[in-house]
Scaffold this active site. Sequence first.
Site: not given
Length: 165
Positions: A83, A86, A131, A134, A154
Amino acid sequence: MKFDRRNFIFGGATLLGLGGLGYLMRSTAPAVASEGNFAVTMTDDEWRAKLGDAAYQVLRHEGTERAFTSPLLDEHRVGVFACAGCDLPLYNSDTKFESGTGWPSFYTYIDGALGTKVDNSLFGQRTEVHCSRCGGHQGHVFEDGPKPTGLRYCINGVSVKFVAA
């Protein structure tokens, strides 16, 4: 319906208007983090400063990057995609595949790394993925991927970063 210049101009203006409306609705949407309790939180100004404009719009306001613009489309090294908000590892590189859609695509994710919610924008229902640490918007999951899962995650390239093994 007869296809003439008037219909072409009217149809084009309608599409542009709808596209602009979609952009306005996306750009003024509340930040994703306000929709749940996540381990990593920041103020809207802190997110904007950390991420930059493109990643901020995607991760925090559920935007979408333009297709075929991510350098991660051509990333084929061994490692993980984490991510961008984070640093949580989300996808192993061996689950990435070429979908031809213009966005990095994966057939599965690292256990516990993603959450989902229903997305009713853009004239239909889709499953949005974010995510789990976060709340940053990653993209959507579709049921047209390869075996073994049949799924296609995607993902916006600006919402992840590649970490080589």
